[in-house]
Design a protein around this motif. Sequence first.
Motif, PDB file in Angstrom:
ATOM      1  N   LYS A 119       2.859  66.807  -6.568  1.00 40.97           N
ATOM      2  CA  LYS A 119       3.028  68.024  -7.066  1.00 40.97           C
ATOM      3  C   LYS A 119       2.255  68.131  -8.399  1.00 40.97           C
ATOM      4  O   LYS A 119       2.195  67.369  -9.173  1.00 40.97           O
ATOM      5  N   THR A 120       1.599  69.510  -8.360  1.00 34.05           N
ATOM      6  CA  THR A 120       0.771  69.470  -9.799  1.00 34.05           C
ATOM      7  C   THR A 120       1.347  70.706 -10.662  1.00 34.05           C
ATOM      8  O   THR A 120       1.963  71.496 -10.075  1.00 34.05           O
ATOM      9  N   LEU A 121       0.562  71.157 -11.561  1.00 34.34           N
ATOM     10  CA  LEU A 121       0.578  72.425 -12.367  1.00 34.34           C
ATOM     11  C   LEU A 121       0.444  73.455 -11.669  1.00 34.34           C
ATOM     12  O   LEU A 121       0.953  74.512 -11.874  1.00 34.34           O
ATOM     13  N   ASP A 141       0.928  73.880  -8.376  1.00 34.12           N
ATOM     14  CA  ASP A 141       1.981  74.338  -7.349  1.00 34.12           C
ATOM     15  C   ASP A 141       2.977  75.083  -8.317  1.00 34.12           C
ATOM     16  O   ASP A 141       3.655  75.700  -7.656  1.00 34.12           O
ATOM     17  N   LEU A 142       3.258  74.652  -9.558  1.00 29.92           N
ATOM     18  CA  LEU A 142       4.365  75.223 -10.487  1.00 29.92           C
ATOM     19  C   LEU A 142       4.033  76.682 -10.553  1.00 29.92           C
ATOM     20  O   LEU A 142       4.629  77.336 -10.505  1.00 29.92           O
ATOM     21  N   LEU A 153       4.994  78.620  -7.390  1.00 25.79           N
ATOM     22  CA  LEU A 153       6.569  78.843  -7.712  1.00 25.79           C
ATOM     23  C   LEU A 153       6.705  79.807  -8.444  1.00 25.79           C
ATOM     24  O   LEU A 153       7.681  80.893  -8.350  1.00 25.79           O
ATOM     25  N   LYS A 154       6.240  79.560  -9.782  1.00 28.97           N
ATOM     26  CA  LYS A 154       6.301  80.799 -10.762  1.00 28.97           C
ATOM     27  C   LYS A 154       6.043  82.143 -10.293  1.00 28.97           C
ATOM     28  O   LYS A 154       7.043  83.177 -10.717  1.00 28.97           O
ATOM     29  N   LEU A 180       8.934  83.386  -8.055  1.00 28.93           N
ATOM     30  CA  LEU A 180      10.212  83.518  -8.949  1.00 28.93           C
ATOM     31  C   LEU A 180      10.125  84.823  -9.392  1.00 28.93           C
ATOM     32  O   LEU A 180      11.308  85.621  -9.822  1.00 28.93           O
ATOM     33  N   GLN A 181       8.967  85.176 -10.091  1.00 33.40           N
ATOM     34  CA  GLN A 181       8.717  86.453 -10.820  1.00 33.40           C
ATOM     35  C   GLN A 181       9.504  87.524  -9.931  1.00 33.40           C
ATOM     36  O   GLN A 181      10.321  88.352 -10.735  1.00 33.40           O
ATOM     37  N   LYS A 209      11.639  87.874  -7.861  1.00 29.83           N
ATOM     38  CA  LYS A 209      13.308  87.714  -8.077  1.00 29.83           C
ATOM     39  C   LYS A 209      13.930  88.055  -9.261  1.00 29.83           C
ATOM     40  O   LYS A 209      14.847  88.689  -9.631  1.00 29.83           O
ATOM     41  N   VAL A 210      13.221  87.623 -10.531  1.00 25.49           N
ATOM     42  CA  VAL A 210      13.630  87.778 -11.665  1.00 25.49           C
ATOM     43  C   VAL A 210      13.602  89.244 -12.062  1.00 25.49           C
ATOM     44  O   VAL A 210      14.449  89.469 -12.758  1.00 25.49           O
ATOM     45  N   ASP A 254      24.059  77.438  -9.006  1.00 26.24           N
ATOM     46  CA  ASP A 254      23.057  78.170  -8.250  1.00 26.24           C
ATOM     47  C   ASP A 254      23.298  78.191  -6.828  1.00 26.24           C
ATOM     48  O   ASP A 254      23.124  79.350  -6.389  1.00 26.24           O
TER      49      ASP A 254
END
Lengths: 132, 182
Positions: free
Chosen positions: A5-7, A9-10, A13-14, A17-18, A20-21, A61
Motif C-alpha cells: 500500500k502506498t500514499l 492508495d491512501l 481511501l480518503k 471516506l470524504q 461518508k464524513v 466502529d
Amino acid sequence: MTKVKTLADLKKLKDKLQEKVKLREKGLDAENHVQIKVAMATCGIASGAKVIMEFLIEELDKRNIEAVVTQTGCMGYCFAEPTIEVTLPGQTPVVFGYVDVRKADEIIEKYIKNGELVDGIIPQNYETIDNN
Amino acid sequence: MKELSLHILDIVQNSIAAKATRIDIKVVENPDKNLLTITITDNGSGMSPTALKQATDPYYTSRQTRKVGLGLSLFKQAAEQCGGRFKIISDPEAGTKIKTSMQYKHINRQPMGDIAGVITLLASSNPDIYFRYEHKTPSGKYVFDTLKIMKVIENISIADPNILRFIREMIQENLRNINTTT
C-alpha cells in the motif's frame, strides 16, 4: 517486491471516506460521543493496554457506536491495569480495572449500550494508600 | 514488557508528557554485525542534569500518582540483558535522545512485536505531534512520516478507524518487504 500500500492508495481511501464524513457531520455532536481513555503508562502497556485500545477502536466502529478513544497516563491504579475510563454523554466518568478483551466487550455491550453497570469498577473515592 | 515495540510505545509517552511536537523513532537492524539499535529523539522539555542522573532509577519518577518510574529502567534492562547499551542525552533546551543497542542474535533479545500497531496508535492518538519512524534492514529502508499522511488525508481524521486500518497495513506490508525481524 510484492505490492504494498502506498500514499496514493491512501488518497483513494480518503476520497471514499470524504462522502461518508459529510453525511456524518450533520449529526455530529461532541456531547453525544462516548469518551474512553485508556491508561497507557508503563503499568498499563505492560498489562496489555495496547491490545485493549485497538480492540475498542475496532469494535466500537464495527458496532456503530460514536466514540472517541484516547490515551491517558497512569491514574495510580497500577495494580488493576489495564484500566479504562468511560464517560457516557452527560454522565460522570467511570473507571474500570482489570480490562481484558472479554471485559472490554462486556463494557461495550452492557455499560456503553445500555448504561448497565458491570463488575470491575474502581470506586471514585478510592485513594492510593500513602505510608508516609 | 515483553516486546521492543511496547518499550517504544512506553518511552514515547515520556516524550508526549514532555510536550514534544516532533518525535523520531529509528530502528536499525544489522544481523551481519549482530546489532540492533533503537533511537528515540524528541524536541520536548528535556531533563535537568539532576533528573537525568536519576532517570533510570526505578524509584525515581517525576509524577505524583505513584512512587516508581519503571519505563526507562525496563528499557535499559531490555538492552543490557542482551549485551547492549543504553544511553540518554537530554537538554532542557533541545529535548531528549534515547539510544539503545542490542545484540541482534542474543537469546535474551526481545522480539520486535507489533511495531506497525504501535506506530499507528501513536500517530492516531497524537494528531498534533509530528512522528517520523524509520526502519532499516540490510534489504532496505522504510520511512513513515505523519506529515505526509496528514497532507493526503486533509480534513479526514487520522483517528478514523478506516484510516487506522489502512496505515497499520501499509506499515506492515512495507516492513515485510524489507524483511524486518518479528
